[in-house]
Design a protein around this motif. Structure first.
Motif, short mmCIF file in Angstrom:
data_model
loop_
_atom_site.label_atom_id
_atom_site.label_comp_id
_atom_site.label_asym_id
_atom_site.label_seq_id
_atom_site.Cartn_x
_atom_site.Cartn_y
_atom_site.Cartn_z
N GLY A 1 0.80 -1.21 0.00
CA GLY A 1 0.00 0.00 0.00
C GLY A 1 0.84 1.27 0.00
N LEU A 2 2.17 1.16 -0.10
CA LEU A 2 3.03 2.34 -0.13
C LEU A 2 3.17 2.82 -1.56
CD1 LEU A 2 5.94 1.05 2.13
CD2 LEU A 2 4.12 2.63 2.78
N ASN A 3 3.43 4.11 -1.74
CA ASN A 3 3.70 4.56 -3.10
C ASN A 3 5.14 4.23 -3.44
OD1 ASN A 3 5.50 6.71 -2.45
ND2 ASN A 3 3.79 8.08 -2.07
N SER A 4 5.48 4.25 -4.71
CA SER A 4 6.81 3.80 -5.15
C SER A 4 7.93 4.68 -4.60
CB SER A 4 6.87 3.74 -6.67
OG SER A 4 6.65 5.01 -7.22
N ASP A 5 7.68 5.96 -4.35
CA ASP A 5 8.72 6.82 -3.79
C ASP A 5 9.10 6.37 -2.38
OD1 ASP A 5 8.90 8.39 -6.03
OD2 ASP A 5 7.63 9.99 -5.26
N ASP A 6 8.11 6.04 -1.57
CA ASP A 6 8.38 5.55 -0.21
C ASP A 6 9.14 4.24 -0.25
OD1 ASP A 6 7.12 7.71 0.97
OD2 ASP A 6 5.21 6.66 1.24
N SER A 7 8.71 3.37 -1.13
CA SER A 7 9.36 2.07 -1.25
C SER A 7 10.81 2.23 -1.72
CB SER A 7 8.58 1.20 -2.24
OG SER A 7 9.17 -0.05 -2.37
N MET A 8 11.02 3.08 -2.71
CA MET A 8 12.37 3.32 -3.23
C MET A 8 13.24 3.93 -2.14
SD MET A 8 14.50 3.24 -5.80
CE MET A 8 13.69 3.28 -7.38
N ARG A 9 12.71 4.88 -1.39
CA ARG A 9 13.46 5.54 -0.33
C ARG A 9 13.89 4.53 0.73
NH1 ARG A 9 10.03 9.46 0.24
NH2 ARG A 9 10.99 10.72 -1.33
N LYS A 10 12.98 3.62 1.12
CA LYS A 10 13.30 2.61 2.12
C LYS A 10 14.36 1.65 1.59
CE LYS A 10 9.05 2.68 4.75
NZ LYS A 10 7.90 1.92 5.24
N THR A 11 14.23 1.24 0.34
CA THR A 11 15.21 0.33 -0.26
C THR A 11 16.58 0.99 -0.33
OG1 THR A 11 13.49 -0.77 -1.55
CG2 THR A 11 15.76 -1.02 -2.32
N LEU A 12 16.62 2.24 -0.75
CA LEU A 12 17.90 2.94 -0.83
C LEU A 12 18.52 3.13 0.56
CD1 LEU A 12 17.12 5.60 -3.57
CD2 LEU A 12 18.56 3.59 -3.79
N SER A 13 17.69 3.38 1.56
CA SER A 13 18.21 3.51 2.92
C SER A 13 18.83 2.20 3.40
CB SER A 13 17.10 3.93 3.89
OG SER A 13 16.67 5.23 3.60
N LYS A 14 18.17 1.08 3.10
CA LYS A 14 18.71 -0.23 3.47
C LYS A 14 20.04 -0.48 2.77
CE LYS A 14 14.25 -2.41 4.36
NZ LYS A 14 13.30 -3.42 3.89
N ILE A 15 20.11 -0.15 1.49
CA ILE A 15 21.35 -0.34 0.74
C ILE A 15 22.46 0.53 1.32
CG2 ILE A 15 22.46 0.07 -1.51
CD1 ILE A 15 19.73 -0.68 -2.79
N ARG A 16 22.12 1.78 1.64
CA ARG A 16 23.11 2.69 2.22
C ARG A 16 23.66 2.13 3.53
NH1 ARG A 16 20.45 7.35 3.93
NH2 ARG A 16 19.90 7.75 1.79
N GLU A 17 22.77 1.61 4.37
CA GLU A 17 23.20 1.04 5.65
C GLU A 17 24.09 -0.18 5.45
OE1 GLU A 17 23.00 2.36 8.69
OE2 GLU A 17 22.15 4.04 7.59
#
Length: 130
Positions: A105-121
């Protein structure tokens, strides 16, 4: 005497082609950086006309903004940013993100932001460990 119009190219229609000077001023990036990025990002291909003069389409400018964000704000290397953009273009990562955002139910920007944050970590952890 010429009247001041603000930023170079600001008097043009939104879909108009822009010169490298106009794009440089618009994005706050030096022209040599834009030319170098063309060699590092195969998907960046502005129109070239007489004398190899570059003209940037709106989609080229959007791609340059994305590259600038990845490199200067998200901390990606040029190679890492290029790989991410290639994945997005191939649809693999973009499709996976799209499916997961629809499921949650998230929009793609939220999903992308979370994925990028995980990758950064993960990258930060790897750098600290190694």
């Amino acid at each position: 005497m010429k009247a001041a119009h603000g930023a170079p190219g600001s008097h043009k229609q939104p879909g108009a082609l822009r010169t490298i000077g106009e794009v440089s001023a618009l994005l706050g990036l030096r022209q040599h950086v834009l030319r170098y990025w063309e060699t590092q990002f195969p998907m960046l291909q502005p129109v070239k006309r007489s004398g190899s003069r570059r003209y940037y389409r709106p989609e080229d400018i959007a791609l340059l903004r994305r590259i600038d964000d990845l490199v200067h704000r998200e901390g990606y290397t040029l190679r890492g940013a290029s790989q991410l953009l290639e994945q997005d273009a191939s649809g693999g990562e973009a499709q996976r993100l799209s499916n997961s955002s629809e499921d949650s139910g998230l929009n793609s920007d939220d999903s992308m932001r979370k994925t990028l944050s995980k990758i950064r970590e993960k990258l930060r952890s790897a750098l600290e460990a190694g």
